[in-house]
Design an enzyme around this catalytic site. Structure first.
Site, mmCIF file in Angstrom:
data_model
loop_
_atom_site.group_PDB
_atom_site.id
_atom_site.type_symbol
_atom_site.label_atom_id
_atom_site.label_comp_id
_atom_site.label_asym_id
_atom_site.label_seq_id
_atom_site.Cartn_x
_atom_site.Cartn_y
_atom_site.Cartn_z
ATOM 1 N N ASN A 32 0.795 -1.239 0.000
ATOM 2 C CA ASN A 32 0.000 0.000 0.000
ATOM 3 C C ASN A 32 0.825 1.285 0.000
ATOM 4 O O ASN A 32 0.352 2.313 -0.456
ATOM 5 C CB ASN A 32 -1.031 -0.007 1.137
ATOM 6 C CG ASN A 32 -0.407 0.020 2.505
ATOM 7 O OD1 ASN A 32 0.682 -0.501 2.706
ATOM 8 N ND2 ASN A 32 -1.087 0.612 3.452
ATOM 9 N N GLU A 83 4.396 -3.641 12.229
ATOM 10 C CA GLU A 83 3.362 -2.620 12.053
ATOM 11 C C GLU A 83 2.230 -3.280 11.289
ATOM 12 O O GLU A 83 2.446 -3.801 10.193
ATOM 13 C CB GLU A 83 3.894 -1.419 11.248
ATOM 14 C CG GLU A 83 4.751 -0.468 12.032
ATOM 15 C CD GLU A 83 4.063 0.151 13.231
ATOM 16 O OE1 GLU A 83 2.805 0.173 13.279
ATOM 17 O OE2 GLU A 83 4.775 0.584 14.143
ATOM 18 N N GLU A 108 8.666 3.280 14.533
ATOM 19 C CA GLU A 108 9.438 3.557 13.329
ATOM 20 C C GLU A 108 9.509 5.066 13.118
ATOM 21 O O GLU A 108 8.694 5.809 13.654
ATOM 22 C CB GLU A 108 8.759 2.924 12.114
ATOM 23 C CG GLU A 108 8.647 1.423 12.213
ATOM 24 C CD GLU A 108 8.356 0.779 10.868
ATOM 25 O OE1 GLU A 108 9.304 0.585 10.100
ATOM 26 O OE2 GLU A 108 7.190 0.477 10.599
#
Ligand code: ADP
Length: 476
Positions: A149, A245, A457
């Site tokens: 994505n 994630e 992150e």
């Protein structure tokens, strides 16, 4: 058509299997062919990275800073071309593709600076005469597994800190979008990175991804919750450091005192832009009763006017789903919502355009309850739901009542409620009068609960994952 190969130990290596990269806006358009790596090639890539690690980890920081700066500059110079490739292979509108390529360039330049700013600490010891120094060292060979994505930004925000802090990298991008990852690998290799420091292995998650976890010293993964669980199990088995994630079911709370125009704009942006294919997308709109009907009507009106079409056409506001599987999943949840008794206010229909692509209209459900599957499970498509609540307290409760905790938003003009929500939202990122999706590149990104695992992150917080701490004691 030339086959784009994998980068292993500084060489572009062929494979017998090929991935065909298909444009989701026009399935007749083959974006390119990409070599699918074998498990043996993954082992070779990990071995090359391991061999390169001693020299790279000790390389002068100015060299690393210059290299990241150079990579960032080339990405920025070529942002239009890379953004176009991104839009073509992933299906987000061209402007968003260019925006994402720009972000990737900025990330490399940011970490070029961070190379010079890595800090340690010096403390006094409780023992007389002893000195204590706390330093950060690279971990070693880091495996990066990325989703489709954000096919350039996510690889960038993992590769840049990994290299900045002296690690060697093996990247396994999503099978659906190898184009941007390959372009990035090409830029990195031409920037003069020593052989083996950065390696690219394209291919299937179950085969290549799994082989990668079997060899590396640390693993950073972004993807779905079910895959994250498998990745975590394999990483724990080997006792390597890992970071995940994953998904979201991000709430946008809209209070009676919100500015309606602002609330509607951030809802439409958060829930539908980029076809809802963002882990930070607003999927649950939690709306207090005084503004509820006006809000639902205005969102429905706005999404009925969104131009759905080919990602490369300038007028397009919402592109296709990324592939048939994702489109089927979206339409399945539209059906589930109706079976569960939600009121479909707009959309959720398969659309046909001039070219064969995975198009559907944005869908809005009202009169949903938070226990419905459409409010519990991540859809990852342009399907928004509205949950009607009595007041702010109920809204906060509903917003937090989810297994996820990535991003949460609130539309309000009340400072008191905004501050209370910021303090009490169980999400890693909170947005006040802004869409739940859309974040800066120089600050931490990540969530809580089932959304994320391990250190954050991005920004300087990335050092938590990409370095390991050493405490040394000296009696001079
Ligand atoms: P999505 O399809 O939303 O991108 P996935 O979690 O399926 O989410 O994929 C994310 C990444 O994880 C992709 O690069 C995919 O190839 C990879 N992957 C899928 N299955 C596995 C697995 N069993 N082990 C390691 N990586 C995997």
């Amino acid at each position: 058509m030339t086959i784009n190969r994998n980068l292993i130990a500084g060489s572009w290596v062929e494979s017998t299997d090929v991935i065909r990269n298909i444009n989701p806006s026009n399935t007749d358009d083959v974006v390119g062919e990409y070599a699918s790596a074998t498990a043996e090639q993954v082992e070779q890539a990990v071995a090359a990275a391991r061999a390169a690690f001693p020299a790279w980890s000790r390389s002068p920081i100015q060299n690393r800073a210059d290299m990241l700066e150079k990579i960032g500059n080339e990405i920025l110079e070529r942002r239009d071309e890379l953004g176009r490739l991104l839009a073509r292979e992933e299906g987000k509108p061209l402007a968003d593709g260019v925006g994402e390529a720009t972000r990737a360039g900025h990330i490399f330049k940011f970490f070029g600076g961070e190379v010079l700013r890595l800090q340690g600490e010096k403390l006094a010891s409780t023992r007389p005469g002893v000195e204590i120094e706390i330093t950060r060292e690279p971990i070693g060979v880091v495996g990066l597994i990325t989703p489709w994505n954000f096919p350039i930004a996510i690889p960038a925000w993992k590769i840049a800190p990994a290299l900045a802090y002296g690690n060697c990298v093996v990247l396994k991008p999503a099978e659906l979008t190898p184009g941007c990852a390959w372009a990035l690998a090409d830029i990195i290799s031409r920037a003069g990175i020593p052989e083996g420091v950065f390696n690219l292995v394209m291919g299937s998650g179950s085969k290549i991804g799994s082989a990668l976890i079997g060899g590396v010293d640390a693993l950073s993964f972004t993807g779905s919750v079910p895959t994250g669980r498998k990745v975590a199990a394999q990483a724990v088995e080997r006792m390597i450091k890992f970071q995940l994630e994953m998904g979201g079911k991000n709430p946008l709370v809209v209070l009676d005192d919100a500015d309606l125009e602002t609330a509607v704009s951030i809802a439409v942006n958060g829930a539908y832009f980029q076809t809802g294919q963002r882990c930070t997308a607003s999927s649950r709109m939690v709306v207090t009763q005084g503004i509820h009907d006006r809000f639902v009507d205005a969102v429905a009106d706005r999404i009925s006017k969104l131009v759905v079409g080919d990602a490369l056409k300038p007028e397009t506001q919402m592109g296709p789903a990324v592939d048939q599987r994702q489109l089927d999943q979206n339409l399945k949840y539209v059906a589930i919502g109706q079976e569960e008794g939600a009121r479909k206010v707009f959309g959720g229909d398969r659309l046909n355009r001039d070219t064969p692509g995975f198009y559907m209209s944005p869908c809005l459900f009202a009169e949903t309850t938070n226990d419905m599957r459409v409010n519990r499970e991540e859809i990852f498509g342009p399907v928004g739901t509205v949950i009607r609540v009595k007041d702010y307290e109920e809204a906060l409760h509903v917003a937090n009542d989810t297994q996820f905790g990535l991003s949460a938003g609130i539309a309000t003009t009340s400072l008191k409620h905004a501050n209370h929500f910021r303090a009490n939202s169980q999400a890693g990122m909170v947005m006040v009068n802004l869409p739940t999706a859309g974040v800066d590149y120089h600050v931490p990104f990540g969530g809580r609960k089932a959304s994320s695992y391990g250190p954050r992150e991005q920004g300087r917080y990335a050092a938590e994952f990409y370095t390991t701490v050493k405490t040394s004691y000296t009696l001079p």
